[in-house]
Motif scaffolding. Structure first.
Motif, short mmCIF file in Angstrom:
data_model
loop_
_atom_site.label_atom_id
_atom_site.label_comp_id
_atom_site.label_asym_id
_atom_site.label_seq_id
_atom_site.Cartn_x
_atom_site.Cartn_y
_atom_site.Cartn_z
N ALA A 87 6.60 1.19 5.62
CA ALA A 87 5.66 1.18 4.49
C ALA A 87 6.22 0.39 3.32
CB ALA A 87 5.31 2.60 4.07
N GLU A 107 5.82 -3.26 4.13
CA GLU A 107 4.42 -3.68 4.04
C GLU A 107 3.97 -3.76 2.59
OE1 GLU A 107 2.11 -1.10 6.56
OE2 GLU A 107 3.35 -1.59 8.31
N LEU A 133 2.51 -6.88 0.48
CA LEU A 133 1.22 -6.83 -0.24
C LEU A 133 1.38 -7.24 -1.69
CD1 LEU A 133 -0.29 -3.47 1.10
CD2 LEU A 133 -1.21 -5.76 1.47
N TYR A 168 -0.37 7.90 -2.81
CA TYR A 168 -1.29 7.14 -1.98
C TYR A 168 -2.74 7.49 -2.29
CZ TYR A 168 2.32 4.80 0.64
OH TYR A 168 3.36 3.98 0.98
N ASP A 227 -6.71 -3.62 1.00
CA ASP A 227 -5.68 -2.80 0.36
C ASP A 227 -6.05 -1.32 0.44
OD1 ASP A 227 -4.24 -5.07 -0.26
OD2 ASP A 227 -4.86 -5.11 -2.37
N ARG A 262 -7.98 0.09 2.74
CA ARG A 262 -7.83 0.51 4.14
C ARG A 262 -6.37 0.80 4.45
NH1 ARG A 262 -11.94 -3.15 4.45
NH2 ARG A 262 -10.61 -4.90 5.03
N TRP A 263 -5.46 -0.04 3.97
CA TRP A 263 -4.03 0.18 4.17
C TRP A 263 -3.61 1.49 3.49
CZ3 TRP A 263 0.41 1.18 1.65
CH2 TRP A 263 1.58 1.04 2.38
N ARG A 266 -4.63 4.59 5.45
CA ARG A 266 -3.73 4.82 6.59
C ARG A 266 -2.40 5.41 6.12
NH1 ARG A 266 -5.97 -0.07 8.07
NH2 ARG A 266 -4.10 -1.23 7.49
#
Length: 139
Positions: A50, A53, A57, A99, A110, A112-113, A116
């Motif tokens: 994470a 990622e 981003l 989150y 962003d 959608r990420w 998750r």
């Protein structure tokens, strides 16, 4: 909170989680608590992914990713397996809330990420003994 601020906050949270999971892993005994050690290793790996990622981003938006701190304060004692598990649960609860903020502050890919990531963090909370909640990250 702007989308960029929310992404940076989540990245800072992942930096902290990585550090703290490393400390927790060093405190747990693989021979006496193999299940706990396995959950800590899985958490560490998930937080490293994470973090990577989120770094990508943030960078893709032309921003400098928030750096990691030198150290982070443990949110509780780590003398017993139950305490180690409680600290890991606290880390996940905090990240789930972070989150939740990211979901609320972003849109499109962003968001959608972030959904998750929120889901994964909430599931780690459950695996560490947290009670199930209707809306993780919003409470």
């Amino acid at each position: 909170m702007t989308p960029a601020e929310a992404l940076q906050k989540a990245l800072r949270g992942e930096h902290a989680a990585l550090y703290l999971y490393g400390v927790l892993g060093a405190q747990a005994s693989e021979s006496r608590q193999p299940e706990l050690v396995a959950r800590l290793e899985e958490g560490y790996d998930a937080h490293r992914a994470a973090r990577d990622e989120l770094t990508a981003l943030v960078s893709a938006k032309g921003l400098d990713p928030a750096p990691a701190e030198v150290s982070y304060e443990l949110p509780g004692p780590t003398d017993t397996a139950d305490q180690i598990e409680a600290v890991a649960r606290t880390i996940e609860t905090r990240l789930t809330a972070t989150y939740g903020e990211l979901v609320a502050s972003t849109s499109g890919a962003d968001r959608r990420w972030a959904i998750r990531a929120l889901d994964a963090s909430a599931l780690r909370e459950l695996a560490l003994g947290a009670p199930a909640r209707h809306f993780p990250g919003l409470e």
